[in-house]
Motif scaffolding. Structure first.
Motif, mmCIF file in Angstrom:
data_model
loop_
_atom_site.group_PDB
_atom_site.id
_atom_site.type_symbol
_atom_site.label_atom_id
_atom_site.label_comp_id
_atom_site.label_asym_id
_atom_site.label_seq_id
_atom_site.Cartn_x
_atom_site.Cartn_y
_atom_site.Cartn_z
ATOM 1 N N TYR A 1 -5.400 -2.241 1.201
ATOM 2 C CA TYR A 1 -6.019 -1.891 -0.077
ATOM 3 C C TYR A 1 -6.912 -0.660 0.074
ATOM 4 O O TYR A 1 -6.867 0.274 -0.734
ATOM 5 C CB TYR A 1 -6.825 -3.090 -0.601
ATOM 6 N N GLY A 2 -7.723 -0.651 1.129
ATOM 7 C CA GLY A 2 -8.677 0.444 1.321
ATOM 8 C C GLY A 2 -8.051 1.784 1.662
ATOM 9 O O GLY A 2 -8.712 2.820 1.593
ATOM 10 N N SER A 3 -6.765 1.772 2.008
ATOM 11 C CA SER A 3 -6.102 3.033 2.390
ATOM 12 C C SER A 3 -5.460 3.744 1.195
ATOM 13 O O SER A 3 -5.032 4.891 1.306
ATOM 14 C CB SER A 3 -5.013 2.746 3.436
ATOM 15 N N VAL A 4 -5.388 3.062 0.058
ATOM 16 C CA VAL A 4 -4.725 3.650 -1.117
ATOM 17 C C VAL A 4 -5.758 4.419 -1.951
ATOM 18 O O VAL A 4 -6.856 3.917 -2.179
ATOM 19 C CB VAL A 4 -4.096 2.530 -1.994
ATOM 20 N N PRO A 5 -5.423 5.644 -2.390
ATOM 21 C CA PRO A 5 -6.367 6.375 -3.249
ATOM 22 C C PRO A 5 -6.704 5.559 -4.496
ATOM 23 O O PRO A 5 -5.841 4.906 -5.074
ATOM 24 C CB PRO A 5 -5.592 7.643 -3.636
ATOM 25 N N ARG A 6 -7.978 5.598 -4.886
ATOM 26 C CA ARG A 6 -8.417 4.851 -6.059
ATOM 27 C C ARG A 6 -9.205 5.769 -6.991
ATOM 28 O O ARG A 6 -9.975 6.623 -6.536
ATOM 29 C CB ARG A 6 -9.304 3.670 -5.632
ATOM 30 N N ALA A 7 -9.016 5.556 -8.283
ATOM 31 C CA ALA A 7 -9.768 6.310 -9.290
ATOM 32 C C ALA A 7 -10.295 5.318 -10.317
ATOM 33 O O ALA A 7 -9.721 4.242 -10.493
ATOM 34 C CB ALA A 7 -8.872 7.346 -9.958
ATOM 35 N N TYR A 8 -11.374 5.671 -10.966
ATOM 36 C CA TYR A 8 -11.970 4.778 -11.975
ATOM 37 C C TYR A 8 -12.156 5.558 -13.269
ATOM 38 O O TYR A 8 -12.632 6.700 -13.257
ATOM 39 C CB TYR A 8 -13.321 4.244 -11.492
ATOM 40 N N ILE A 9 -11.766 4.941 -14.377
ATOM 41 C CA ILE A 9 -12.012 5.537 -15.700
ATOM 42 C C ILE A 9 -13.089 4.703 -16.380
ATOM 43 O O ILE A 9 -12.886 3.530 -16.696
ATOM 44 C CB ILE A 9 -10.731 5.596 -16.552
ATOM 45 N N PRO B 1 0.802 -1.229 0.000
ATOM 46 C CA PRO B 1 0.000 0.000 0.000
ATOM 47 C C PRO B 1 0.835 1.279 0.000
ATOM 48 O O PRO B 1 0.425 2.286 -0.574
ATOM 49 C CB PRO B 1 -0.844 -0.119 1.278
ATOM 50 N N LYS B 2 2.013 1.208 0.611
ATOM 51 C CA LYS B 2 2.827 2.433 0.714
ATOM 52 C C LYS B 2 3.595 2.747 -0.577
ATOM 53 O O LYS B 2 4.229 3.794 -0.688
ATOM 54 C CB LYS B 2 3.795 2.316 1.894
ATOM 55 N N PRO C 1 -12.626 -4.436 -6.842
ATOM 56 C CA PRO C 1 -13.137 -5.134 -5.665
ATOM 57 C C PRO C 1 -13.362 -4.185 -4.483
ATOM 58 O O PRO C 1 -12.845 -3.069 -4.457
ATOM 59 C CB PRO C 1 -12.025 -6.135 -5.350
ATOM 60 N N ASP C 2 -14.148 -4.656 -3.527
ATOM 61 C CA ASP C 2 -14.402 -3.897 -2.300
ATOM 62 C C ASP C 2 -13.661 -4.584 -1.145
ATOM 63 O O ASP C 2 -12.855 -5.479 -1.378
ATOM 64 C CB ASP C 2 -15.912 -3.843 -2.027
#
Length: 262
Positions: A199-207, A101-102, A115-116
């Motif tokens: 996983y939940g701590s990392v910024p996520r973006a969706y295209i 994650p880091k 995924p969630d």
């Protein structure tokens, strides 16, 4: 400019392909990012592209992801990459985000399975398979392969559902280069959930690809909501293979996301 003569905002993009595809699928995007001064790694997952393994010898999703996990292990501690996963590659980048994650500035899901943390990693794939009528798999070949089912996308499904808005040359390239893969549902259903803390701590973006017939826009939007992804960009007129049908718009979307997080 900094002392080493590099652009300060130079990013490292790691591009992860979808099922049956390989690093070759990024051939239009990679030079665009590189000519903008970025470092780009597009890799072949196990039994994909020119990776020598056969899908019959790849038993788990973790083994399939090994080339990506190996790369992530070599990234220096003080560096972060922009991880981009296309289609099934969304699960590969989620696994990498959960383990490292880091080392990830942002995980970008491009028309990808996202995924969630509430359900098993297989949940978004199983839910997807339930919604697809058998006729929409067209000429896809399914075969038993050890503890899993292998899948090979045929010329008809490639033409009608993946590459319908892409240049005909890209479809021809794909018909020549696709290899048997797997959705690894059996293995993924046995794995622990991806964790909120990692996983939940990392910024996520969706295209979102608006004309995607493989993972329809309704399902992309459902996954975005289900996974709690707040940063969403849309590429209008993109089929499932946005890197072929809308490479410039994809390049601009990635630049925008990376500028915000990396």
């Amino acid at each position: 400019m900094n002392n080493s003569g590099n652009c300060i905002d130079k990013k490292h993009y790691v591009l992860v392909h979808g099922a049956c595809h390989g690093a070759w699928s990024w051939y239009k995007l990679k030079p665009r990012l590189e000519s903008a001064g970025h470092k780009v790694t597009s890799l072949d997952l196990a039994a994909s592209g020119i990776n020598m393994k056969k899908i019959d010898d790849v038993h788990t999703f973790s083994q399939y992801s090994q080339p990506l996990l190996h790369l992530m292990a070599t990234i220096p501690k003080n560096e972060k990459v922009v991880l981009v996963g296309h289609s099934l590659g969304g699960l590969n980048i989620a696994l990498a985000m959960d383990k490292f994650p880091k080392k990830v500035a942002v995980g970008v899901f491009l028309a990808a399975f996202a995924p969630d943390t509430e359900y098993r990693p297989s949940y978004v794939v199983e839910n997807y398979i339930e919604r697809i009528p058998p006729s929409e798999w067209f000429d896809t070949e399914f075969a038993p392969s050890g503890n899993k089912t292998s899948i090979l996308l045929g010329p008809e499904i490639l033409a009608k559902e993946l590459y319908q808005l892409s240049p005909i040359e890209d479809l021809e390239l794909a018909k020549t280069l696709v290899r048997p893969s797997s959705l690894f549902v059996e293995d993924l259903s046995q794995q622990k959930n991806f964790s909120k803390e990692r996983y939940g701590s990392v910024p996520r973006a969706y295209i979102v690809c608006t004309e995607d017939l493989t993972i329809p826009i309704e399902y992309q939007l459902w996954m975005i909501q289900n996974a709690g992804i707040n940063d969403v960009l849309k590429i209008k007129g993109a089929d499932h293979m946005a890197m072929n049908s809308r490479p410039r718009e994809l390049f601009e979307s990635l630049q925008k996301i990376a500028a915000k997080y990396a």
